[in-house]
Design a protein around this motif. Structure first.
Motif, PDB file in Angstrom:
ATOM      1  N   UNK A  31       1.156  -1.016  -0.239  1.00 27.99           N
ATOM      2  CA  UNK A  31       0.108  -0.080   0.202  1.00 27.99           C
ATOM      3  C   UNK A  31       0.876   1.204  -0.040  1.00 27.99           C
ATOM      4  N   UNK A  32       0.404   2.286  -0.844  1.00 29.28           N
ATOM      5  CA  UNK A  32       1.662   3.502  -0.890  1.00 29.28           C
ATOM      6  C   UNK A  32       1.210   4.314   0.168  1.00 29.28           C
ATOM      7  N   UNK A  33       1.388   5.930   0.251  1.00 29.77           N
ATOM      8  CA  UNK A  33       1.973   6.650   1.579  1.00 29.77           C
ATOM      9  C   UNK A  33       0.500   7.338   1.025  1.00 29.77           C
ATOM     10  N   UNK A  34      -0.209   6.800  -0.644  1.00 26.93           N
ATOM     11  CA  UNK A  34      -1.796   7.861  -0.648  1.00 26.93           C
ATOM     12  C   UNK A  34      -2.784   6.964  -0.340  1.00 26.93           C
ATOM     13  N   UNK A  35      -1.964   5.332  -0.160  1.00 22.86           N
ATOM     14  CA  UNK A  35      -3.547   4.719  -0.560  1.00 22.86           C
ATOM     15  C   UNK A  35      -3.668   4.111  -1.042  1.00 22.86           C
ATOM     16  N   UNK A  36      -3.182   3.888  -2.551  1.00 26.95           N
ATOM     17  CA  UNK A  36      -3.396   3.031  -3.536  1.00 26.95           C
ATOM     18  C   UNK A  36      -2.497   1.664  -3.098  1.00 26.95           C
ATOM     19  N   UNK A  37      -3.464   0.196  -3.904  1.00 30.97           N
ATOM     20  CA  UNK A  37      -2.798  -0.399  -3.313  1.00 30.97           C
ATOM     21  C   UNK A  37      -2.267  -1.131  -4.453  1.00 30.97           C
ATOM     22  N   UNK A  38      -0.468  -1.670  -4.833  1.00 29.16           N
ATOM     23  CA  UNK A  38       0.290  -2.107  -5.341  1.00 29.16           C
ATOM     24  C   UNK A  38       0.126  -3.099  -5.393  1.00 29.16           C
ATOM     25  N   UNK A  39       0.296  -4.109  -6.741  1.00 28.12           N
ATOM     26  CA  UNK A  39       0.568  -5.289  -6.521  1.00 28.12           C
ATOM     27  C   UNK A  39       2.010  -5.427  -6.304  1.00 28.12           C
ATOM     28  N   UNK A  40       2.376  -7.009  -4.916  1.00 26.56           N
ATOM     29  CA  UNK A  40       3.734  -7.165  -3.988  1.00 26.56           C
ATOM     30  C   UNK A  40       4.630  -7.178  -5.481  1.00 26.56           C
ATOM     31  N   UNK A  41       4.340  -8.033  -6.585  1.00 26.99           N
ATOM     32  CA  UNK A  41       4.937  -8.419  -7.889  1.00 26.99           C
ATOM     33  C   UNK A  41       5.665  -7.301  -8.466  1.00 26.99           C
ATOM     34  N   UNK A  42       5.201  -5.648  -7.933  1.00 26.79           N
ATOM     35  CA  UNK A  42       5.117  -4.765  -9.212  1.00 26.79           C
ATOM     36  C   UNK A  42       7.128  -4.201  -8.228  1.00 26.79           C
ATOM     37  N   UNK A  43       8.152  -3.580  -9.714  1.00 27.40           N
ATOM     38  CA  UNK A  43       9.590  -3.088  -9.548  1.00 27.40           C
ATOM     39  C   UNK A  43       8.681  -2.160  -8.640  1.00 27.40           C
TER      40      UNK A  43
END
Length: 71
Positions: A31-43
């Motif tokens: 989870x980014x500081x802005x609240x967006x949930x990102x893919x754990x496989x992302x770079x």
């Protein structure tokens, strides 16, 4: 920092363009500081890449929050 990709792009695919870089609290945090949930496989990139050309384009909401948290 963790990458966000356009819908339909595969995280971790070296050919997938990064839509936006986000700041996260740890390398394993999706989870980014802005609240967006990102893919754990992302770079990911280290936090010291923030503010450099390597971090562009960067999420402005994450940037504002990150600046408030950095001592």
């Amino acid at each position: 920092m963790r990458a966000e990709y356009a819908e339909g792009d595969t995280p971790g695919d070296p050919r997938a363009p990064v839509r936006r870089w986000h700041m996260v609290r740890g390398a394993e945090e999706p989870r980014a500081l802005c609240g967006v949930l990102l893919d754990p496989a992302a770079v990911t990139q280290p936090a010291d890449a923030w503010g450099t050309a390597a971090a562009r384009p960067f999420c402005t909401r994450c940037g504002a929050r990150y600046l408030r948290e950095v001592p």
